[in-house]
Design an enzyme around this catalytic site. Structure first.
Site, PDB file in Angstrom:
ATOM      1  CG  ASP A 346     -13.824  -0.754   1.897  1.00 39.02           C
ATOM      2  OD1 ASP A 346     -14.585  -1.471   2.557  1.00 39.02           O
ATOM      3  OD2 ASP A 346     -13.318   0.288   2.349  1.00 39.02           O
ATOM      4  CG  ASP A 649     -10.426   2.925   2.790  1.00 38.16           C
ATOM      5  OD1 ASP A 649     -10.385   1.901   3.506  1.00 38.16           O
ATOM      6  OD2 ASP A 649     -11.400   3.692   2.756  1.00 38.16           O
ATOM      7  CG  ASP A 653      -8.592  -2.478   3.401  1.00 37.31           C
ATOM      8  OD1 ASP A 653      -9.321  -3.430   3.710  1.00 37.31           O
ATOM      9  OD2 ASP A 653      -8.972  -1.296   3.363  1.00 37.31           O
TER      10      ASP A 653
END
Length: 916
Positions: A346, A649, A653
Site C-alpha cells: 500500500d 490496512d 485489502d
C-alpha cells in the site's frame, strides 16, 4: 415518467433475488433511484419493510462454519512421517513391546501438542467485519423519523446520517450538506471524501462514486440522507466477506517443500523396511524378529524430532521478528517472507509518512520550494535558485501563510513530545508551514479573530472565513480547489494586475500532474461594520494570494528499504486507491523500477488473464484499485510463479491479504479485518520493517536447512548401521530405544542451537530462492549420504573394536551410542556453515548457544552412561577413560573429513564459474 435503460436495469436487479440491487445506483438521478426501489422522500411503509426483510434477509453478514479446536488438533497428525510413526507404534504394540510403543506415541503426542499450541488463532475476519456494521440507524418510515437496529434495514429505506455516524448500509445519497466520508478502510483513499448527489456517467471506479456511501465507513462531517440500495452480503463489505470465504489460503513455500520432502522420506523408509523384512525372511530369519528389525529401521530412519525442532526454530524467528516490529501470527509465515519474490505494498502510511506536507508555493512573484517533512516545524523556503527566503522579504508568501492559518479549522500541537494534527491533514499542513516560518497560528488567530464562516462543502469546493482585527479592518479569506477559487478572483494580490486565469490554472494542473494536492488561497476586503458572511460575498472580487502544493512524503527508511529489496532481487509493487498522478510521483520518489508506467483498476478490469499477467509483470504502480482488483493482481503474480507478500490496512485489502503467500497488515492504522486476514502485523506500519523481516525470514530458512542437514545424517547413519548389521547377520550395535534416545534428546538439543545462528553476511545481496526448488539440493543430498556413511563406519568400527578387545556387549553398545552422539557434537560445527569453513573463530565461537547445547548433551550422556537406572533401561554399561578418548578422537576425525569435503566442493564450484 419514462425510465431510462440504467433505471430499468436497476429496477430489474432490485426485483431479482439473485442480483445485487446496488448495481448502477450511481448512474441514476435521485428520482430514478426512488422509483426503481419503490421508495420516496417519505421512505417506505412499515408493512412494505417487513415484506422486504423477509425477501432480502437481515442487514448482516452470513455465518460461516469455522474449524473446531478438536479438528485443528487432529490436523496436527496429518503428516506422512507421523503416519509411519503411528504404524510402527501399532506394530510394537501387537508384539507387546510396550516401552517402545509408549515412547513412540509420546513423540507423536508431543509434536501434535507443540504444533497445536503454536498455531495461530482461527480466522476471525468475518467477525471483525460484522463489528464494522453500525448497530443502530435513523430512518424515515411511514413519513416519520425513527431509530431502529441496523439489521432491520432493507433496500428502499431512507436513512439519515450525520458527522460521527457509521454508515449502516450502502446508500445512494439524495440530500447532502457538507458531507465527508472516511472511506480509507474500504477504498484506500487517504483523505475524507466529499460527497454529492448528482448522478455520474460512464465506468466510474468505486473510490470515485461520490453519490454513494458504503456500509462500515464513517461520516466525519456534515449531514445527508440516502436511500438503501444494498444490505448484508450485497454491500461492498459483504462482497469482501464473500471473497474472504471464497479465497483459500495458499500453503507457504516451506509447507509445500516439507510436504514433498516428507512424502519422499516416507516412501523411501517404507520401501526400505519392506526390503529388509523380505530379505530377512527369505534368508531364514524369524518373521517376528524381522518385523521388529523393520520397526527398528523405521524408528531409526524417521527424524522424530524434526517437526518439534522446526516449530521451535520458527518460534525463535517469531521472537526475533517481534523485536524488529513484525509480529507473526502464523509460524510458517516466518520463512515465507524470506522466500518472497514480489512485495505488493500500500502507499499511504507504509511507503509514505501519512503526514501531508507543503512542498511548493506559487505566488505572483515566483515559485518557491519548502523543505522539511512531516509535522515537525523544521525546514526552509527556497527560491528557484535554491536560496533561502526570509518571510519579511516576501510579503506575498507572508500574506498567503497568514490566510492559510486563519481559514483553517485544524489544530497543530505537541502530544507526548511529538507534533500531531487534530483535524483535516490538508489544513494541518498549512499550520505546519506557518510554524516553519516561526509564526504561531494561535497568535495569528488572536490578531485576526474569526467573525463568521462558510464551511467547506463539496458542491462549493471552497471554505471562506471572515476576520476582523483590533484596528477595525475586515478581511474575507478563501481557500479551496484552484477551479473554484480562481473563478472568484479578479486580481493578483501583490501586483494588483488583472488575473490571467488560464496561466494560473495551467500552473495548478502542472503541480497536480506531479502528484501534488493543490489548494488556491485568496482574500478580499470587507467593510468593517459588516460581521456576517453571506454567499454573495464569496462570488467575486477576490485577490489571488497564490497556490499551495502539498504531498504525503515518502519515508526515507522506505526508500532505503526498496533499494535493498531490489538488491536482493525482490520486486516492489505499489497498489493504492489514490490517484494515478499521486501514485506515479511517489513511485518515482521511492525508486520503483517501473515507475513511468502506471495502470488504474479500471484498465486492469478490461484485460483477459493472459494480458493481465503480462501487465502485472511489467507494471509496478497500480492506482484507483478496487478490492477485487487487488485480489486479481495477487492471483496473477502467483500464476507467474512468484511468492507474493501483500501489505494492507483496510477492509478492502483483506481478500488479497488472505490470498497472498504472506499477508502483512498494519498494526497502527490497520482494521481488525486486515489483521485477522494477515499472517504478519507490522507494529510501526513501516515498509522498512518488511525489509528487515525478509532478512530474518531468509535467516530462518537457512537455519532450518542447517537443522535438516544436521539431523538427517544422524538418522541416515543409524539406519545404515542397522541395515548393514541385518544384512551381514551380525549383532546390532544400537537398539531401537537407543535410537529414540539419540533422536529425541541429544539430536534435538544440538539441532535447536542452530536455530540461533545469526544473520549471515551478504544474505540480502542474494536473489530469492526459486519457489520450485527442492528443500535439499543435490550438493546437500551428497553431504547427507557422505556423513551418514562416516557415522555408520565410525559406529561399526568402535563397536566391533570394543568387542574384539573383550569389552561386554553392553559396554560396546554404550560406546556405539556415545560415538553417534559425539559425532553429532562435531558435526554441529560443520553444519553452522553449509559451504564455508568453520575452522576459524567465527565458526567455532560465533554462536554461544551451540556451546550451551553441547554442555546439555554432555550432561545427558553422563547420566545415560553412569546412572544405573538408565543402564538397566537401555541395556548399556559405564565407559572407562580409554573408551572416551577413542570416541572423542574418531569424532574429531569426522569433523575434519567433512571440512575436507566442503573444501573440495568450494574448489569445484570456483572452477565451474565462467571466466569474465
Amino acid at each position: 415518467m419514462n425510465i431510462n435503460r440504467e433505471t430499468r436495469d436497476f429496477a430489474a436487479a432490485e426485483a431479482s433475488d439473485q442480483s445485487r440491487p446496488s448495481v448502477g445506483a450511481h448512474l441514476l438521478r435521485c428520482d430514478e433511484t426512488f422509483e426503481a426501489l419503490g421508495s420516496s422522500k417519505d421512505g417506505i411503509s412499515s408493512e412494505d419493510a417487513k415484506s422486504r426483510l423477509d425477501r432480502y434477509g437481515p442487514n448482516q453478514l452470513r455465518e460461516q462454519k469455522s474449524t473446531t479446536a478438536w479438528m485443528r488438533l487432529l490436523l496436527q497428525f496429518h503428516n506422512p512421517l507421523i503416519y509411519v510413526l503411528l504404524a510402527t507404534a501399532a506394530a510394537t504394540g501387537v508384539l507387546q513391546h510396550w516401552v517402545d510403543t509408549g515412547v513412540i506415541l509420546g513423540v507423536v503426542m508431543i509434536n501434535a501438542i507443540i504444533g497445536f499450541i503454536q498455531e495461530s488463532k482461527a480466522e476471525q475476519a468475518i467477525e471483525s467485519l460484522k463489528e464494522m456494521l453500525a448497530p443502530l440507524a435513523v430512518v424515515i418510515r411511514d413519513g416519520t423519523k425513527t431509530q431502529l437496529p441496523a439489521t432491520e434495514l432493507v433496500p428502499g429505506d431512507l436513512v439519515l446520517i450525520e458527522g460521527g455516524d457509521k454508515v449502516p448500509a450502502d446508500l445512494r445519497l439524495t440530500r447532502v450538506k457538507n458531507l465527508q466520508i472516511d472511506e480509507a478502510p474500504l477504498t484506500g483513499e487517504s483523505m475524507p471524501v466529499a460527497k454529492a448527489v448528482e448522478e455520474l456517467q460512464g465506468d466510474v471506479p468505486l473510490g470515485d462514486r461520490i453519490n454513494l456511501v458504503f456500509a462500515g465507513t464513517l461520516a466525519t462531517n456534515g449531514t445527508a440522507a440516502g436511500v438503501v440500495v444494498a444490505t448484508g452480503d450485497d454491500t461492498q463489505i459483504g462482497q469482501i466477506a464473500g471473497m474472504l470465504h471464497e479465497v483459500e489460503g495458499v500453503d507457504t513455500p516451506l509447507i509445500r517443500r516439507l510436504t514433498s520432502f516428507s512424502m519422499v522420506i516416507t516412501v523411501v523408509i517404507i520401501l526400505f523396511c519392506i526390503f529388509v523384512f523380505l530379505v530377512g525372511v527369505f534368508t531364514g530369519e524369524e518373521a517376528v524378529d524381522m518385523l521388529m528389525a523393520a520397526v527398528a529401521l523405521a524408528v531409526s530412519a524417521i527424524p522424530e524430532g524434526l517437526p518439534a525442532i522446526m516449530t521451535i526454530t520458527l518460534a525463535i524467528g517469531v521472537k526475533r521478528m517481534a523485536a524488529r516490529n513484525a509480529v507473526v501470527r502464523k509460524l510458517p509465515a516466518v520463512e515465507t517472507l524470506g522466500s518472497a519474490t514480489v512485495i505488493c505494498s500500500d502507499k499511504t502510511g507504509t511507503l509514505t509518512r501519512n503526514e501531508m506536507t507543503v512542498t511548493r508555493i506559487v505566488v505572483p512573484d515566483g515559485v518557491y520550494f519548502v523543505t522539511g517533512t512531516g509535522y515537525e516545524p523544521s525546514g526552509a523556503v527556497l527560491d528557484e535558485s535554491q536560496r533561502a527566503v526570509e518571510l519579511e522579504a516576501s510579503p506575498a508568501i507572508s500574506e498567503l501563510i497568514k490566510a492559510g492559518s486563519l481559514c483553517n479549522d485544524s489544530l497543530w500541537r505537541q502530544k507526548d513530545g511529538k507534533w500531531c494534527i487534530d483535524g483535516d491533514p490538508t489544513e494541518g499542513a498549512l499550520l505546519v508551514l506557518a510554524g516553519k516560518f516561526g509564526l504561531s497560528p494561535e497568535a495569528v488567530t488572536r490578531a485576526w479573530p474569526r467573525t463568521d464562516e462558510i464551511p467547506f462543502a463539496s458542491e462549493l469546493q471552497y471554505m471562506a472565513t471572515l476576520h476582523h482585527n483590533h484596528s477595525g479592518h475586515a478581511l474575507i479569506h478563501l481557500k479551496g480547489s484552484p477551479e473554484a477559487v480562481l473563478a472568484r478572483c479578479a486580481h493578483e494580490w501583490s501586483s494588483g494586475s488583472p488575473l490571467d486565469i488560464a496561466t494560473w490554472q495551467e500552473a495548478a494542473n502542472k503541480m497536480a500532474a506531479e502528484g501534488l494536492r493543490v489548494l488556491a488561497v485568496a482574500e478580499k476586503r470587507k467593510p468593517p461594520q459588516e460581521t456576517v458572511l453571506e454567499f454573495e460575498d464569496t462570488e467575486k472580487g477576490f485577490d489571488l494570494l497564490g497556490l499551495v502544493g502539498m504531498t504525503d512524503p515518502p519515508r526515507q527508511e522506505a526508500m532505503d528499504a526498496v533499494e535493498k529489496c531490489h538488491a536482493a532481487g525482490i520486486r516492489v509493487k505499489m497498489i493504492t486507491g489514490d490517484h494515478v498522478a499521486t501514485a506515479r510521483a511517489v513511485g518515482q520518489q521511492i525508486g520503483l523500477r517501473a515507475s513511468e508506467g502506471a495502470m488504474t483498476g479500471g484498465e486492469l478490469e478490461r484485460l483477459e488473464d493472459a494480458d493481465l499477467d503480462q501487465a502485472v509483470d511489467n507494471v509496478d504502480i497500480f492506482a484507483r484499485v478496487a478490492p477485487a482488483q487487488k485480489l486479481k493482481i495477487v492471483q496473477s503474480l502467483q500464476r507467474l510463479g512468484h511468492v507474493v507478500a501483500m501489505t494492507g490496512d483496510g477492509v478492502n485489502d483483506a481478500p488479497a491479504l488472505k490470498q497472498a503467500d504472506i499477508g502483512v497488515a498494519m498494526g497502527i492504522t490497520g482494521t481488525d479485518v486486515s489483521k485477522e486476514s494477515a499472517e504478519m502485523v507490522l507494529l510501526d506500519d513501516n515498509f522498512a520493517s518488511i525489509e528487515r523481516a525478509i532478512e530474518e525470514g531468509r535467516t530462518v530458512f537457512n537455519n532450518l536447512k542447517k537443522t535438516i542437514v544436521f539431523i538427517l545424517p544422524t538418522n541416515g547413519g543409524e539406519c545404515l548401521t542397522l541395515v548393514v548389521a541385518l544384512l551381514l547377520g551380525t549383532l546390532l550395535p544400537i537398539l531401537p530405544l537407543h535410537i529414540l534416545w539419540i533422536n529425541l534428546v541429544t539430536t534435538v538439543a544440538l539441532a535447536i542451537t542452530l536455530a540461533f545462528d545469526p544473520v549471515e553476511q551478504g544474505i540480502m545481496r542474494q536473489p530469492p530462492r526459486d519457489p520450485q526448488a527442492p528443500l535439499i539440493d543435490r550438493g546437500l543430498v551428497w553431504r547427507i549420504v557422505y556423513v551418514s556413511a562416516l557415522i555408520s563406519l565410525g559406529t561399526f568400527g568402535l563397536f566391533f573394536y570394543e568387542l574384539a578387545i573383550g569389552s561386554s556387549l553392553e559396554a560396546a553398545r554404550a560406546v556405539a551410542v556415545n560415538a553417534i552422539v559425539f559425532f553429532e557434537v562435531a558435526y554441529v560445527f560443520n553444519s553452522r556453515h553449509l559451504n564455508d569453513s568453520v575452522l576459524n573463530r567465527r565458526g567455532i565461537f560465533g554462536n554461544r548457544i551451540v556451546w550451551w547445547g553441547i554442555t546439555a548433551v554432555v550432561v545427558f550422556q553422563v547420566v545415560f552412561t553412569y546412572w544405573p537406572v538408565m543402564n538397566s533401561l537401555f541395556h548399556v554399561a559405564p565407559l572407562n577413560v580409554w573408551m572416551w578418548l577413542r570416541v572423542l578422537g574418531v569424532s574429531l576425525v569426522l569433523m575434519l573429513l567433512v571440512e575436507f569435503e566442503k573444501a573440495i566442493g568450494r574448489r569445484l564450484a570456483l572452477r565451474s564459474q565462467p571466466v569474465h
